[in-house]
Write a protein that holds these residues in place. Structure first.
Motif, PDB file in Angstrom:
ATOM      1  N   ALA A   1       0.792  -1.233   0.000  1.00 19.04           N
ATOM      2  CA  ALA A   1       0.000   0.000   0.000  1.00 19.04           C
ATOM      3  C   ALA A   1       0.825   1.284   0.000  1.00 19.04           C
ATOM      4  O   ALA A   1       0.261   2.378  -0.042  1.00 19.04           O
ATOM      5  CB  ALA A   1      -0.945   0.004   1.204  1.00 19.04           C
ATOM      6  N   HIS A   2       2.153   1.152   0.032  1.00 16.49           N
ATOM      7  CA  HIS A   2       2.960   2.393   0.060  1.00 16.49           C
ATOM      8  C   HIS A   2       4.353   2.113  -0.488  1.00 16.49           C
ATOM      9  O   HIS A   2       5.223   1.600   0.220  1.00 16.49           O
ATOM     10  CB  HIS A   2       3.040   2.921   1.500  1.00 16.49           C
ATOM     11  N   VAL A   3       4.550   2.433  -1.752  1.00 18.48           N
ATOM     12  CA  VAL A   3       5.886   2.286  -2.360  1.00 18.48           C
ATOM     13  C   VAL A   3       6.225   3.535  -3.161  1.00 18.48           C
ATOM     14  O   VAL A   3       5.352   4.336  -3.499  1.00 18.48           O
ATOM     15  CB  VAL A   3       5.982   1.077  -3.326  1.00 18.48           C
ATOM     16  N   HIS A   4       7.515   3.662  -3.439  1.00 22.95           N
ATOM     17  CA  HIS A   4       8.008   4.675  -4.385  1.00 22.95           C
ATOM     18  C   HIS A   4       8.626   3.834  -5.501  1.00 22.95           C
ATOM     19  O   HIS A   4       9.814   3.526  -5.475  1.00 22.95           O
ATOM     20  CB  HIS A   4       8.986   5.610  -3.693  1.00 22.95           C
ATOM     21  N   PHE A   5       7.757   3.414  -6.429  1.00 24.52           N
ATOM     22  CA  PHE A   5       8.072   2.301  -7.321  1.00 24.52           C
ATOM     23  C   PHE A   5       9.239   2.603  -8.259  1.00 24.52           C
ATOM     24  O   PHE A   5      10.119   1.776  -8.455  1.00 24.52           O
ATOM     25  CB  PHE A   5       6.818   1.945  -8.121  1.00 24.52           C
TER      26      PHE A   5
ATOM     27  N   SER B   1       5.442  -1.233   2.473  1.00 30.09           N
ATOM     28  CA  SER B   1       6.861  -1.282   2.813  1.00 30.09           C
ATOM     29  C   SER B   1       7.551   0.074   2.827  1.00 30.09           C
ATOM     30  O   SER B   1       8.568   0.234   3.473  1.00 30.09           O
ATOM     31  CB  SER B   1       7.581  -2.157   1.796  1.00 30.09           C
ATOM     32  N   ASP B   2       7.027   1.051   2.048  1.00 34.30           N
ATOM     33  CA  ASP B   2       7.755   2.303   1.820  1.00 34.30           C
ATOM     34  C   ASP B   2       9.009   2.055   0.976  1.00 34.30           C
ATOM     35  O   ASP B   2       9.949   2.838   0.999  1.00 34.30           O
ATOM     36  CB  ASP B   2       8.140   2.969   3.152  1.00 34.30           C
ATOM     37  N   TRP B   3       9.031   0.937   0.235  1.00 36.75           N
ATOM     38  CA  TRP B   3      10.171   0.651  -0.652  1.00 36.75           C
ATOM     39  C   TRP B   3      10.498   1.865  -1.507  1.00 36.75           C
ATOM     40  O   TRP B   3       9.568   2.496  -1.976  1.00 36.75           O
ATOM     41  CB  TRP B   3       9.790  -0.546  -1.550  1.00 36.75           C
TER      42      TRP B   3
ATOM     43  N   GLU C   1      -0.719   7.897   6.210  1.00 34.60           N
ATOM     44  CA  GLU C   1       0.443   7.110   5.827  1.00 34.60           C
ATOM     45  C   GLU C   1       1.442   7.102   6.972  1.00 34.60           C
ATOM     46  O   GLU C   1       1.808   8.169   7.486  1.00 34.60           O
ATOM     47  CB  GLU C   1       1.092   7.682   4.555  1.00 34.60           C
ATOM     48  N   HIS C   2       1.853   5.948   7.392  1.00 33.70           N
ATOM     49  CA  HIS C   2       2.814   5.669   8.471  1.00 33.70           C
ATOM     50  C   HIS C   2       2.123   5.566   9.840  1.00 33.70           C
ATOM     51  O   HIS C   2       2.269   4.559  10.494  1.00 33.70           O
ATOM     52  CB  HIS C   2       3.986   6.659   8.495  1.00 33.70           C
ATOM     53  N   ALA C   3       1.370   6.615  10.265  1.00 35.70           N
ATOM     54  CA  ALA C   3       0.644   6.551  11.554  1.00 35.70           C
ATOM     55  C   ALA C   3       1.516   5.926  12.638  1.00 35.70           C
ATOM     56  O   ALA C   3       1.065   5.069  13.400  1.00 35.70           O
ATOM     57  CB  ALA C   3      -0.665   5.759  11.383  1.00 35.70           C
TER      58      ALA C   3
ATOM     59  N   LEU D   1      -4.617  11.271  -3.070  1.00 38.16           N
ATOM     60  CA  LEU D   1      -3.797  12.469  -3.097  1.00 38.16           C
ATOM     61  C   LEU D   1      -2.915  12.436  -1.863  1.00 38.16           C
ATOM     62  O   LEU D   1      -3.402  12.302  -0.740  1.00 38.16           O
ATOM     63  CB  LEU D   1      -4.697  13.701  -3.087  1.00 38.16           C
ATOM     64  N   LYS D   2      -1.616  12.559  -2.089  1.00 36.38           N
ATOM     65  CA  LYS D   2      -0.659  12.372  -0.999  1.00 36.38           C
ATOM     66  C   LYS D   2      -0.130  13.707  -0.514  1.00 36.38           C
ATOM     67  O   LYS D   2       0.401  14.490  -1.301  1.00 36.38           O
ATOM     68  CB  LYS D   2       0.490  11.501  -1.525  1.00 36.38           C
ATOM     69  N   GLY D   3      -0.299  13.956   0.787  1.00 35.16           N
ATOM     70  CA  GLY D   3       0.251  15.163   1.405  1.00 35.16           C
ATOM     71  C   GLY D   3       1.215  14.787   2.523  1.00 35.16           C
ATOM     72  O   GLY D   3       1.336  13.616   2.892  1.00 35.16           O
TER      73      GLY D   3
END
Ligand code: ZN
Length: 555
Positions: free
Chosen positions: A80-84, A444-446, A381-383, A294-296
């Protein structure tokens, strides 16, 4: 046309399965039918889940049958959270992280340069001179001959310094007369000449002149990232930094039939009105590619003491962290949240410190009051660090906690010296969040952490820190079960991208995305999960990865 044979009822003239998995332990993540032995797929869809006998009815001469030999099958993982593309660029570039000496570092660059088109920059690398003997910083002289005329600018793994070769220093106009910029250092030798190592703000001089990546380079990075995803059973990703030039490449790969992962691409929150102006709703697009949230950004990170807390850091008592630029003033962030939500878009905000989380929950609450009830699926995101009374608000407001369990066993080595044992109780609070009724979506935040869901499941279920110093887990009361962690990595993530109707579980009608795992995660001791591997990955009804077999090229 098929003629019904004697004894065969006419209703059995159904299409034969294109793929059948039999003799397995199917963990479906479907509460109505948690376990099964076999699955049948027709094309990209699952058509039946049941016993071996049930599924045999679907097989025909054209069915590819995989005998699972008792192995576990789970729904394809959804990160659910990558920087592909960042991750793919790292994979597609020179690999320097595990070099053991200056000579090996130089040789890897030489080898990589040899395979590149003339003039192409060499970046990335993630070297760490602390692994060399002696542990000294590399210099441009070490790599000038090896780089064969290519501009080289390779970073240390922490991203706070990089080594340029002489060619890059020249292109950037950095000489012995160049002063250090504020917040940066140009490392110099005894004679005052730049050595090639640039620290922090000094790196900006090179970043400004480095050419942007071409569409072909981005596509190469995406392909590398897709191979890596397939090896880890990841069949869906939510890309938190799908800039327009990246989204464009995704579209090209989609049109060519090359995508082997489903992508939900997030856009910057500040651009919400552009999406609203063309009338887009949340999750516009198709099954393989859609516009995500939308990511802030509400704050920074714990590692750099910029995560925003109510109380100061124990080891940096002069600061309690920093609000992100979008939060200055806070009313700016609130306007974005209210506007995007009113337009029917989904908002996902990075918040790490307890105060950042508290403020964003307040904004989400206000949006719900002002804009009325709606299936909005707000995300944080992260929380990472939560006050106990804010945890209950995740449940009450139905805010999705989009978390990365690997960070817990990584940061858990040192986080407590920074925030103390009291605040640690609400950190990576998986158990309390689930108990509050909130949805957990795992990722993962990969490339910050490996895109390896099995490691994430291990992390969430054991909370054993990477240094081995917490065998019973860091803040052990916040562990969750393996089944809950699998759900967070499948249904939870699918829900977070409005995809829970088409993926996240193994059930008839859903997309045929699945992973075969080497061991039974649900019965083995959780501490052993770190040794497990994905054996086979099925995407869109076909096998895209088998361990030990070189990957079939994308079609
Ligand atoms: Zn991230």
């Amino acid at each position: 046309m098929l003629l019904p044979m004697a004894g065969m009822h006419i209703a059995d003239a159904q299409p034969a399965a294109s793929l059948a998995l039999v003799n397995g332990k199917i963990w479906t993540v479907n509460e109505a039918q948690p376990r099964a032995e076999a699955v049948a797929c027709v094309g990209s869809r699952i058509v039946a889940v049941g016993s071996n006998a049930d599924i045999r009815k679907w097989t025909g001469p054209g069915t590819a049958v995989i005998d699972l030999g008792g192995k576990l099958v789970v729904p394809g993982f959804n990160d659910a959270h990558v920087h592909f593309v960042d991750g793919g660029q790292n994979l597609a570039s020179v690999q320097l992280r595990d070099t053991k000496s200056e000579a090996e570092f130089r040789d890897r660059i030489a080898q990589f340069a040899g395979g590149l088109p003339a003039g192409r920059w060499i970046t990335g690398g993630d070297w760490d001179h602390e692994n060399w003997t002696p542990a000294r910083l590399p210099t441009r002289q070490l790599i000038d001959d090896a780089s064969a005329g290519h501009p080289v600018f390779v970073n240390r793994l922490d991203g706070h310094m990089a080594l340029a070769n002489s060619r890059v220093l020249k292109l950037a106009g950095i000489t012995r007369d160049t002063p250090d910029p504020p917040g940066g250092t140009i490392v110099r030798d005894a004679a005052g000449e730049p050595t090639g190592v640039l620290k922090d703000a000094a790196m900006g001089r090179v970043e400004r002149i480095a050419p942007p990546h071409s569409e072909d380079q981005i596509a190469e990075a995406v392909r590398a990232a897709m191979r890596y995803a397939a090896e880890h059973g990841v069949t869906s990703v939510q890309d938190m930094s799908a800039a327009p030039e990246i989204l464009r490449v995704y579209q090209t790969l989609l049109a060519r039939g090359e995508l082997t992962v489903r992508i939900s691409g997030h856009q910057p929150l500040a651009t919400w009105n552009r999406l609203a102006a063309v009338g887009l709703h949340a999750a516009f697009g198709g099954e393989k590619l859609h516009i995500g949230g939308l990511k802030g950004f509400a704050d920074g990170s714990l590692g750099s003491t910029t995560a925003l807390f109510f109380e100061p850091y124990l080891d940096a008592p002069n600061t309690a962290g920093l609000a992100g630029a979008e939060m200055i003033p806070e009313s700016k962030m609130l306007d974005h949240v209210l506007g995007a939500d009113r337009a029917g878009l989904q908002v996902a905000i990075h918040a790490i410190g307890d105060k950042a989380n508290h403020i964003i929950l307040g904004m989400y609450e206000e949006a719900e009051q002002k804009n009325g009830p709606r299936d909005r699926r707000f995300r944080i995101e992260h929380a990472q660090h939560l006050r106990m009374d804010d945890i209950a608000r995740f449940g009450k407001l139905q805010v999705i906690a989009s978390m990365q369990p690997y960070h817990c066993i990584d940061d858990g080595r040192w986080a407590e010296k920074r925030i103390g044992p009291e605040r640690a109780k609400g950190t990576y609070a998986f158990r309390s969040l689930l108990d509050s009724g909130a949805v957990l979506a795992f990722g993962s935040d990969w490339p910050v952490a490996p895109m390896a869901p099995l490691m994430g499941i291990y992390a969430a279920a054991t909370r054993r820190t990477l240094d081995g110093k917490r065998p019973d887990g860091w803040v052990p009361e916040q562990k969750i079960t393996v089944a809950e962690a699998i759900r967070a990595y499948t249904m939870g993530s699918a829900y977070a991208s409005f995809d829970d109707k088409i993926k996240g579980s193994i059930e008839a009608g859903k997309l045929a995305d699945m992973a075969v795992v080497s061991d039974d995660l649900l019965t083995m001791p959780p501490a052993e999960i770190e040794k497990t591997r994905v054996e086979t990955t099925i995407f869109d009804g076909r096998v895209i990865y088998r361990r030990g077999v070189s990957q079939a090229g994308a079609r």
